[in-house]
Design a protein around this motif. Structure first.
Motif, PDB file in Angstrom:
ATOM      1  N   LEU A  28       0.821  -1.212   0.000  1.00 23.16           N
ATOM      2  CA  LEU A  28       0.000   0.000   0.000  1.00 23.16           C
ATOM      3  C   LEU A  28       0.854   1.260   0.000  1.00 23.16           C
ATOM      4  O   LEU A  28       0.648   2.161  -0.806  1.00 23.16           O
ATOM      5  N   ARG A  29       1.806   1.319   0.905  1.00 20.28           N
ATOM      6  CA  ARG A  29       2.617   2.533   1.079  1.00 20.28           C
ATOM      7  C   ARG A  29       3.641   2.725  -0.046  1.00 20.28           C
ATOM      8  O   ARG A  29       3.703   3.787  -0.639  1.00 20.28           O
ATOM      9  N   GLU A  30       4.428   1.696  -0.296  1.00 27.66           N
ATOM     10  CA  GLU A  30       5.563   1.838  -1.218  1.00 27.66           C
ATOM     11  C   GLU A  30       5.188   1.631  -2.678  1.00 27.66           C
ATOM     12  O   GLU A  30       5.736   2.293  -3.549  1.00 27.66           O
ATOM     13  N   GLU A  31       4.305   0.700  -2.946  1.00 31.46           N
ATOM     14  CA  GLU A  31       3.950   0.404  -4.336  1.00 31.46           C
ATOM     15  C   GLU A  31       2.807   1.270  -4.849  1.00 31.46           C
ATOM     16  O   GLU A  31       2.793   1.650  -6.014  1.00 31.46           O
ATOM     17  N   LEU A  32       1.835   1.570  -3.977  1.00 27.86           N
ATOM     18  CA  LEU A  32       0.657   2.324  -4.412  1.00 27.86           C
ATOM     19  C   LEU A  32       0.640   3.761  -3.913  1.00 27.86           C
ATOM     20  O   LEU A  32      -0.234   4.539  -4.299  1.00 27.86           O
ATOM     21  N   THR A  35      -0.103   6.394   1.741  1.00 25.51           N
ATOM     22  CA  THR A  35       0.680   6.514   2.968  1.00 25.51           C
ATOM     23  C   THR A  35      -0.150   6.809   4.216  1.00 25.51           C
ATOM     24  O   THR A  35       0.419   7.010   5.293  1.00 25.51           O
ATOM     25  N   GLY A  36      -1.462   6.816   4.105  1.00 24.65           N
ATOM     26  CA  GLY A  36      -2.298   6.986   5.290  1.00 24.65           C
ATOM     27  C   GLY A  36      -2.205   5.800   6.228  1.00 24.65           C
ATOM     28  O   GLY A  36      -2.371   5.937   7.436  1.00 24.65           O
ATOM     29  N   THR A  37      -1.939   4.629   5.698  1.00 27.32           N
ATOM     30  CA  THR A  37      -1.740   3.434   6.513  1.00 27.32           C
ATOM     31  C   THR A  37      -0.322   3.498   7.063  1.00 27.32           C
ATOM     32  O   THR A  37       0.633   3.623   6.315  1.00 27.32           O
ATOM     33  N   ALA A  48      -1.667   0.398  14.197  1.00 25.93           N
ATOM     34  CA  ALA A  48      -1.498   1.586  13.352  1.00 25.93           C
ATOM     35  C   ALA A  48      -1.671   1.248  11.874  1.00 25.93           C
ATOM     36  O   ALA A  48      -2.027   2.106  11.072  1.00 25.93           O
ATOM     37  N   CYS A  49      -1.461   0.000  11.514  1.00 25.67           N
ATOM     38  CA  CYS A  49      -1.508  -0.441  10.119  1.00 25.67           C
ATOM     39  C   CYS A  49      -2.864  -1.006   9.702  1.00 25.67           C
ATOM     40  O   CYS A  49      -3.007  -1.565   8.619  1.00 25.67           O
ATOM     41  N   THR A  50      -3.890  -0.842  10.534  1.00 20.87           N
ATOM     42  CA  THR A  50      -5.186  -1.474  10.277  1.00 20.87           C
ATOM     43  C   THR A  50      -5.841  -0.948   9.007  1.00 20.87           C
ATOM     44  O   THR A  50      -5.933   0.263   8.793  1.00 20.87           O
ATOM     45  N   GLU A  67      -1.883 -13.223   0.196  1.00 15.91           N
ATOM     46  CA  GLU A  67      -2.996 -13.876   0.883  1.00 15.91           C
ATOM     47  C   GLU A  67      -4.263 -13.027   0.915  1.00 15.91           C
ATOM     48  O   GLU A  67      -5.280 -13.455   1.455  1.00 15.91           O
ATOM     49  N   VAL A  68      -4.202 -11.831   0.334  1.00  7.58           N
ATOM     50  CA  VAL A  68      -5.372 -10.952   0.315  1.00  7.58           C
ATOM     51  C   VAL A  68      -6.332 -11.457  -0.754  1.00  7.58           C
ATOM     52  O   VAL A  68      -5.985 -11.526  -1.929  1.00  7.58           O
ATOM     53  N   SER A  69      -7.547 -11.824  -0.332  1.00  4.69           N
ATOM     54  CA  SER A  69      -8.487 -12.420  -1.281  1.00  4.69           C
ATOM     55  C   SER A  69      -9.736 -11.568  -1.503  1.00  4.69           C
ATOM     56  O   SER A  69     -10.637 -11.996  -2.217  1.00  4.69           O
ATOM     57  N   GLY A  70      -9.792 -10.410  -0.905  1.00  7.84           N
ATOM     58  CA  GLY A  70     -10.958  -9.568  -1.093  1.00  7.84           C
ATOM     59  C   GLY A  70     -10.545  -8.120  -1.253  1.00  7.84           C
ATOM     60  O   GLY A  70      -9.356  -7.788  -1.189  1.00  7.84           O
ATOM     61  N   PRO A  71     -11.521  -7.242  -1.457  1.00  6.30           N
ATOM     62  CA  PRO A  71     -11.197  -5.821  -1.636  1.00  6.30           C
ATOM     63  C   PRO A  71     -10.603  -5.208  -0.365  1.00  6.30           C
ATOM     64  O   PRO A  71     -11.007  -5.538   0.745  1.00  6.30           O
ATOM     65  N   VAL A  72      -9.651  -4.321  -0.585  1.00  3.13           N
ATOM     66  CA  VAL A  72      -8.963  -3.626   0.497  1.00  3.13           C
ATOM     67  C   VAL A  72      -9.459  -2.186   0.541  1.00  3.13           C
ATOM     68  O   VAL A  72      -9.561  -1.526  -0.497  1.00  3.13           O
ATOM     69  N   THR A  73      -9.765  -1.717   1.744  1.00  6.67           N
ATOM     70  CA  THR A  73     -10.108  -0.312   1.938  1.00  6.67           C
ATOM     71  C   THR A  73      -9.111   0.274   2.914  1.00  6.67           C
ATOM     72  O   THR A  73      -8.882  -0.284   3.993  1.00  6.67           O
ATOM     73  N   THR A  74      -8.519   1.390   2.517  1.00 11.42           N
ATOM     74  CA  THR A  74      -7.585   2.101   3.385  1.00 11.42           C
ATOM     75  C   THR A  74      -8.278   3.363   3.892  1.00 11.42           C
ATOM     76  O   THR A  74      -9.394   3.687   3.471  1.00 11.42           O
ATOM     77  N   ILE A  75      -7.602   4.088   4.750  1.00 12.68           N
ATOM     78  CA  ILE A  75      -8.157   5.335   5.272  1.00 12.68           C
ATOM     79  C   ILE A  75      -8.493   6.300   4.126  1.00 12.68           C
ATOM     80  O   ILE A  75      -9.473   7.038   4.196  1.00 12.68           O
TER      81      ILE A  75
END
Length: 157
Positions: A28-32, A35-37, A48-50, A67-75
């Motif tokens: 999330l942080r480095e590739e995409l 940086t809110g996470t 803090a990384c939730t 291992e992520v098999s579903g949609p991810v939502t960040t802050i």
């Protein structure tokens, strides 16, 4: 060895060329560039990384991207076109943040709890919140969670 991994992040399909064992937080942080996470403890204790995976709160520092098999939502994706999530509104109303480092993880964990357990009792919500804050804003975090859960609790200030 890097694989091509496709994951939906904040409603958008994203293709990453990363090792499947890379922690989700780094993807999330480095590739995409999301940086809110935050990364703090690195062992899944502080929260803090939730982020949300399929609507459930997960500690992204100990979750391999493979291992992520579903949609991810960040802050960055928690609010909707209609406005802020009720937890975000309650966070503002109750002036929760101090330094702010842990806040995105707290908000994501609280949002999952409030969304998953509508009508939960005070004690149940507070017992399930396991994130840690070094600034000790726990009383305000509690107020915000209860406000967002509809318990009629208002800001103490």
């Amino acid at each position: 060895m890097a694989d091509i991994i496709t994951v939906i992040v904040n409603g958008e399909p994203r293709e990453l060329r990363v090792p499947p064992e890379m922690p989700l937080v780094w993807a999330l942080r480095e590739e995409l560039g999301l940086t809110g996470t935050k990364l703090s403890c690195g062992i899944g204790l502080c929260g803090a990384c939730t982020v949300h995976v399929s609507g459930k709160a997960v500690r992204s520092c100990v979750t391999p991207i493979g291992e992520v098999s579903g949609p991810v939502t960040t802050i960055e994706g928690l609010s909707s076109p209609g406005g802020l999530h009720p937890v975000q509104k309650a966070w503002i109303e109750n002036a929760v943040a101090q330094c702010g480092f842990c806040q995105s993880g707290f908000i994501m964990a609280a949002a999952a709890l409030v969304d998953e357990t509508p009508g939960a009792q005070h004690a149940e919500l507070l017992q399930q919140m396991t994130n840690i804050c070094r600034c000790s804003t726990f009383s305000r975090v509690r107020l915000a969670m209860l406000t967002a859960a509809g318990h009629g609790v208002k800001s103490h200030d």
